[in-house]
Design an enzyme around this catalytic site. Structure first.
Site, PDB file in Angstrom:
ATOM      1  N   THR A   1       0.807  -1.221   0.000  1.00 18.86           N
ATOM      2  CA  THR A   1       0.000   0.000   0.000  1.00 18.86           C
ATOM      3  C   THR A   1       0.843   1.276   0.000  1.00 18.86           C
ATOM      4  OG1 THR A   1      -1.824  -1.167   1.041  1.00 18.86           O
ATOM      5  CG2 THR A   1      -1.739   1.199   1.451  1.00 18.86           C
TER       6      THR A   1
ATOM      7  N   HIS B   1      -8.123   3.607 -10.753  1.00 20.09           N
ATOM      8  CA  HIS B   1      -8.293   3.317 -12.181  1.00 20.09           C
ATOM      9  C   HIS B   1      -9.766   3.393 -12.595  1.00 20.09           C
ATOM     10  CE1 HIS B   1      -4.154   2.230 -12.950  1.00 20.09           C
ATOM     11  NE2 HIS B   1      -4.147   1.460 -11.873  1.00 20.09           N
TER      12      HIS B   1
ATOM     13  N   ILE C   1      -3.778  -9.738  -4.519  1.00 17.12           N
ATOM     14  CA  ILE C   1      -4.351  -8.397  -4.713  1.00 17.12           C
ATOM     15  C   ILE C   1      -3.302  -7.469  -5.330  1.00 17.12           C
ATOM     16  CG2 ILE C   1      -5.687  -6.537  -3.661  1.00 17.12           C
ATOM     17  CD1 ILE C   1      -7.076  -9.262  -3.550  1.00 17.12           C
TER      18      ILE C   1
END
Ligand SMILES: Cc1cc2nc3c(=O)[nH]c(=O)nc-3n(C[C@H](O)[C@H](O)[C@H](O)COP(=O)(O)OP(=O)(O)OC[C@H]3O[C@@H](n4cnc5c(N)ncnc54)[C@H](O)[C@@H]3O)c2cc1C
Length: 475
Positions: free
Chosen positions: A39, A47, A332
């Site tokens: 992060t 996006h 992720i």
């Protein structure tokens, strides 16, 4: 108790979403800071959701996540700037990619886009390479500071009765009836009714502790330049046409007025290799100059850094229930920070409630809105003057580059900041052009005075990262 393993943007937002229903939520974070894993080192782009493989979980959650950022921004008081994005075609070959993107956008149900011709594009982005022929423009794309989202979401969990525990590295798990006993590196253990594994690069290793297999995660490094605020390079995020592997090397206006150029995409062996390399940075320079030839890499560079993508062969998010009351949120990679608010809802509304059949009811006493440390520099001058009259600390400038006062630093410390990086990410002090050369001693002194820590006990971030190791002259 519900345990969330990992305090990145995804884990913190999941914990916050669960906390809307259940008070007893714990975030366990291995590191000494919130949102300091994947992060912390990325492009910070929300996006548009147009280019993910149609039918994938990424495409389902990216567009939804983008939309949820208006709510997140208001409720968590975090900055989201919808600056828009252009995917730019510089030659005839690249024009085909613009058509393909349009096709994907239609399949992904994204309507917020326009195809701009050369004149329209150059009017919006006058510093672009003049060979630009066309762009795929997406006005809903934006930028944020992902670590701030994670910090504010974690703070919201604490305000609403949950717990956020740092330096808690999960090392062992034992199944106990329907529950799990979680063992941490510091010798502590906790019993959890439900566990959410959101450990970023390590989510595959954590799944194994539960006896589950998820797709193998390998690190793919992205190197960046951060450029200063004094030159205007672009109004929106500028992408090249994408390759199969990445969205390419970009030029990104950051929330606080600087610019990122990057990232590269090269596999590395270690999940801790955050080094920058001569070759990587050269690649960034060459590729980003192709888009924006005015980028000044000789006088305008603030710093270089790298981030690691938690990549899988499958290239999709893997978010599912494991054996028992455990949910693995793994793989992720990008667009994970965009999708994060939607991932949180997917976990709570679909996996917990529908798949695990756990009935949840919204809490009546839940506090939605969280304040943050105010950035006085963003207020008008008259307001700032009034604040100084009430609190003289608001008139004492500590970080000259980003104009951060002693008041803001003290507020961050009151909110739990204990390291220089905690203060940096909460306030932007030491985040500017001088990278803390002038303000770090002053911040160290304020942390020491406000917390009672000795100056030599104040850390940059992780254990062992002390700044001074013995008595020094008064600072
Ligand atoms: C170069 C790059 C560019 C990117 N650009 C974008 C972009 O522009 N837009 C976008 O949407 N996405 C982007 N991404 C992807 C995005 O950054 C990630 O998807 C997102 O940050 C992942 O967050 P996370 O919470 O899953 O992981 P993390 O932030 O890594 O959080 C996981 C946490 O788990 C903790 N942890 C690990 N092991 C343990 C353990 N044993 N016990 C306790 N805690 C543990 C870690 O310390 C860490 O804090 C980019 C990624 C990279 C690397």
């Amino acid at each position: 108790m519900i345990a969330v393993i990992g305090s990145g943007i995804v884990g913190s937002l999941i914990a916050r979403e669960i906390n809307k229903y259940i008070e007893d939520v714990f975030i366990f974070e291995a590191r000494n800071g919130i949102g300091t894993g994947v992060t912390k080192g990325n492009s910070g782009i929300i996006h548009g959701g147009y280019d993910d493989t149609p039918g994938s979980l990424r495409s389902e959650l990216c567009y939804k996540g983008n939309k949820l950022y208006d709510e997140i921004s208001q409720e968590l008081s975090v900055e989201v700037k919808r600056v828009g994005s252009h995917v730019v075609a510089l030659n005839d070959e690249e024009l085909k990619a613009i058509d393909e993107l349009e096709e994907r956008a239609i399949q992904n149900g994204v309507k917020e886009y326009e195809i701009l011709d050369k004149a329209e594009l150059l009017e919006m982005e006058p510093n672009l390479n003049k060979s630009a022929l066309k762009s795929f423009y997406c006005p809903i794309a934006g930028v944020t500071e992902p670590w701030e989202v994670a910090m504010q979401a974690s703070k919201s969990v604490e305000i609403n009765g949950g717990k956020v525990l740092k330096n808690k590295k999960l090392v062992e798990v034992k199944k106990k009836d329907n529950k799990f006993e979680l063992f941490f590196e510091d010798g502590s253990s906790y019993i959890a009714d439900l566990v959410i594994n959101v450990a970023g690069l390590y989510a595959d290793e954590i799944a194994k502790l539960f006896g589950d297999e998820v797709p193998y995660i390998f690190p793919v490094k992205g190197e960046y330049y951060l450029l200063g605020k004094d030159v205007k390079y672009a109004n929106s995020v500028i992408f090249p046409t994408p390759s199969k592997l990445t969205k390419g090397c970009l030029v990104v206006p950051t929330v606080d007025g600087g610019y990122l150029a990057g990232p590269t995409a090269h596999g590395v062996k270690s999940k801790q290799d955050l080094s920058t390399t001569q070759e990587g940075l050269l690649e960034v320079k060459e590729k980003s100059l192709r888009l924006v030839p005015t980028l000044d890499f000789s006088r305008n560079v603030v710093k270089t850094f790298a981030g690691l993508r938690p990549e899988t062969k499958e290239k999709d998010f893997h978010i599912d229930v494991g054996g028992g009351n455990v949910i693995h949120v793994s793989g992720i990679r990008s667009p994970g920070l965009t999708a994060a608010p939607a991932i949180a809802k997917y976990v709570v509304e679909y996996l917990i409630q529908e798949k695990l059949h756990i009935n949840l009811e919204k809490r009546k006493n839940y506090i939605n809105h969280i304040e943050k440390v105010s950035h006085l520099v963003e207020e008008d001058y008259e307001h700032w003057k009034r604040v100084i009259q009430e609190d003289p600390d608001a008139g004492e400038m500590i970080c000259y580059c980003n104009k951060i006062t002693k008041k803001e630093i003290k507020e961050a410390i009151k909110n739990g900041a204990r390291t220089l990086d905690d203060v940096k990410f909460a306030t932007r002090a030491s985040f500017g052009e001088c990278q803390g050369s002038f303000c770090i001693p002053k911040i160290l002194k304020i942390i020491s005075e406000e917390t009672g820590l000795k100056p030599e006990e104040v850390l940059q971030n992780e254990k062992g990262s002390w700044i001074i190791n013995s008595e020094v002259r008064a600072i």
